[in-house]
Scaffold this motif. Structure first.
Motif, PDB file in Angstrom:
ATOM      1  N   THR A   1      30.623   2.830 -14.361  1.00 33.20           N
ATOM      2  CA  THR A   1      29.581   2.362 -15.282  1.00 33.20           C
ATOM      3  C   THR A   1      29.572   0.842 -15.222  1.00 33.20           C
TER       4      THR A   1
ATOM      5  N   GLN B   1      27.726  -1.239 -17.365  1.00 31.85           N
ATOM      6  CA  GLN B   1      27.418  -1.913 -18.626  1.00 31.85           C
ATOM      7  C   GLN B   1      28.327  -1.368 -19.725  1.00 31.85           C
TER       8      GLN B   1
ATOM      9  N   ILE C   1      27.293   1.604 -22.112  1.00 35.13           N
ATOM     10  CA  ILE C   1      27.216   2.980 -21.598  1.00 35.13           C
ATOM     11  C   ILE C   1      28.570   3.640 -21.788  1.00 35.13           C
TER      12      ILE C   1
ATOM     13  N   ASP D   1      24.026   5.799 -24.648  1.00 31.92           N
ATOM     14  CA  ASP D   1      23.674   4.377 -24.682  1.00 31.92           C
ATOM     15  C   ASP D   1      23.893   3.901 -26.114  1.00 31.92           C
TER      16      ASP D   1
ATOM     17  N   ARG E   1      23.302   1.187 -27.515  1.00 36.23           N
ATOM     18  CA  ARG E   1      22.301   0.293 -28.091  1.00 36.23           C
ATOM     19  C   ARG E   1      21.320   1.073 -28.969  1.00 36.23           C
TER      20      ARG E   1
ATOM     21  N   HIS F   1      15.357   3.903 -24.080  1.00 37.40           N
ATOM     22  CA  HIS F   1      15.294   3.004 -22.930  1.00 37.40           C
ATOM     23  C   HIS F   1      14.822   3.796 -21.710  1.00 37.40           C
TER      24      HIS F   1
ATOM     25  N   TYR G   1      15.194   5.021 -18.254  1.00 40.80           N
ATOM     26  CA  TYR G   1      16.184   5.227 -17.207  1.00 40.80           C
ATOM     27  C   TYR G   1      15.610   6.079 -16.082  1.00 40.80           C
TER      28      TYR G   1
ATOM     29  N   TYR H   1      16.288  12.999 -23.770  1.00 41.40           N
ATOM     30  CA  TYR H   1      17.181  12.150 -24.561  1.00 41.40           C
ATOM     31  C   TYR H   1      17.127  12.588 -26.028  1.00 41.40           C
TER      32      TYR H   1
ATOM     33  N   GLU I   1      17.848   1.071 -14.713  1.00 42.55           N
ATOM     34  CA  GLU I   1      17.047   0.799 -15.911  1.00 42.55           C
ATOM     35  C   GLU I   1      15.743   0.094 -15.547  1.00 42.55           C
TER      36      GLU I   1
END
Length: 418
Positions: free
Chosen positions: A28, A30, A33, A64, A66, A70, A72, A105, A141
């Protein structure tokens, strides 16, 4: 001018060649994640191997942290037996679209840490593979294939070879109490003119990438079978059963949990771990490094399981003056990263580390990496022949004139017959 252009082209092609030869890892890219999972959909946390042109699928998912939604996308690349790009044209191994979006998601529910869970099943109506082999799934992304956030290995099996395998004591008498040896035979009905060049067999312990041993030379070549049982090959430290902890609930202290408290997030303090100094093996059950997302406080394991900071403590001195201790398990892809590294407090002679993990059941080990980067799994855990380990054998065939390695055989065995 022509000479300059030729040099420039050579330089560019050289860079591309080097780039193509990078080994793909489960990784990964980031910190937001978390909890990447990839397995054959028929069984949670199984080895991500599916049969070619079957109804089997891979389940792949991640969180995710955040939150929100998003964009993906993902694509698939065929790899060599040692996880470098096969450099095949995408049309040679992929059917359907070449890139797709992850539409599935779900948002977290009633958790202190807000996250969005993304999930993908492959193959699907949009994308299928045509040939067997190693594959890397790349998730990126914002419709930008250069903004990769996850790379994940999986396998597609074109099963033309059967594998018979057994785990026996090590050949050397001095190693017999600590090491396990894997002997195996490849049974085939296809013409193999030069097994030393056409075939490779990779053996792994507990699906840990760092343990992989490559076999290129069979000990015996017989009609219809290749035997790999050379006395000097495929020895593995038996190790010890994985340590484990249970955070399915934050309302009570379950296995290996010393304390739980809540501030802006949940915090779990694990019981202090000591090095295993037992001279004799004692039997205990583990999941060979796996983890399972579970919670007893909500209704849905995926969306209702919260994140917590887990404090690991290992009360042990460093075995050598320079090196680092890491917490090691499938939950972090057995990666040796800053996130999983512990800090040594010399005054208390203890290693500490906080790792953010989702509620569930976790297996882990403490491993030592010395100043030369050499991994030692046994220094804190000890090693016994009796330890139950799983072994994975992958057989690859490159036909004469072919441009790729095909996965033609797979076996997953246990060192202990249950």
């Amino acid at each position: 001018m022509i000479k300059y252009i030729s040099l420039l082209l050579f330089f560019i092609l050289g860079i591309n060649h080097l780039h193509a030869q990078e080994e793909y890892q489960n990784k990964t890219y980031q910190s937001f994640i978390k909890t990447v999972e990839c397995y054959n959909s028929s069984k949670e946390q199984s080895i991500p191997v599916i049969n070619l042109k079957s109804n089997e699928t891979i389940t792949f998912g991640f969180d995710d942290l955040r939150g929100g939604q998003h964009n993906y996308g993902y694509t698939i690349e065929h790899c060599t037996w040692d996880w470098k790009s096969s450099r095949l044209n995408i049309l040679d191994y992929l059917e359907g679209v070449q890139q797709d979006i992850i539409f599935n998601y779900r948002y977290s529910f009633n958790t202190l840490v807000k996250f969005t869970h993304y999930q993908l099943n492959f193959p699907n109506d949009q994308m299928k593979v045509k040939i067997g082999g190693n594959y890397i799934l790349k998730v990126y992304e914002d419709n930008n294939p250069d903004k990769i956030i996850i790379t994940q290995r999986f396998y597609v099996l074109n099963n033309t070879i059967n594998i018979g395998a057994e785990v026996v004591p090590a050949t050397e008498v001095a190693d017999r109490n600590e090491k396990q040896k894997v002997n195996f035979t490849l049974f085939h009905q296809m013409p193999i003119n030069n097994p030393f060049q056409e075939l490779k067999a990779v053996v792994m312990q507990n699906f840990i990438p760092q343990t992989a041993i490559v076999n290129t030379k069979p000990s015996f070549v017989k009609p219809g079978s290749l035997v790999y049982n050379d006395i000097n090959t495929n020895h593995f430290w038996g190790g010890y059963e994985f340590r484990k902890f249970d955070t399915r609930s934050f309302r009570y202290k379950a296995e290996h949990v010393a304390d739980i408290y809540r501030d802006s997030t949940q915090n779990v303090i694990l019981s202090i771990d000591l090095p295993n100094t037992n001279n004799r093996y004692s039997n205990q059950f583990d999941e060979n490094g796996n983890f399972f997302i579970r919670n007893n406080d909500g209704r849905d394991n995926i969306t209702d399981s919260d994140y917590a900071y887990i404090l690991f403590t290992l009360a042990a001195p460093p075995p050598t003056p320079k090196g680092n201790v890491y917490v090691f398990g499938r939950f972090n892809n057995y990666a040796l990263t800053e996130d999983n590294k512990l800090t040594f407090e010399s005054s208390r002679r203890r290693f500490y580390g906080n790792i953010k993990l989702k509620q569930g059941l976790y297996d882990f080990k403490y491993v030592w990496v010395d100043e030369n980067g050499k991994l030692n799994e046994t220094v804190f855990e000890n090693s016994y022949f009796e330890t139950e380990n799983s072994y994975q054998i992958f057989a690859y065939h490159r036909r004469p004139g072919s441009r790729y390695d095909e996965l033609v055989g797979f076996s997953n065995i246990s060192s202990v017959k249950r």
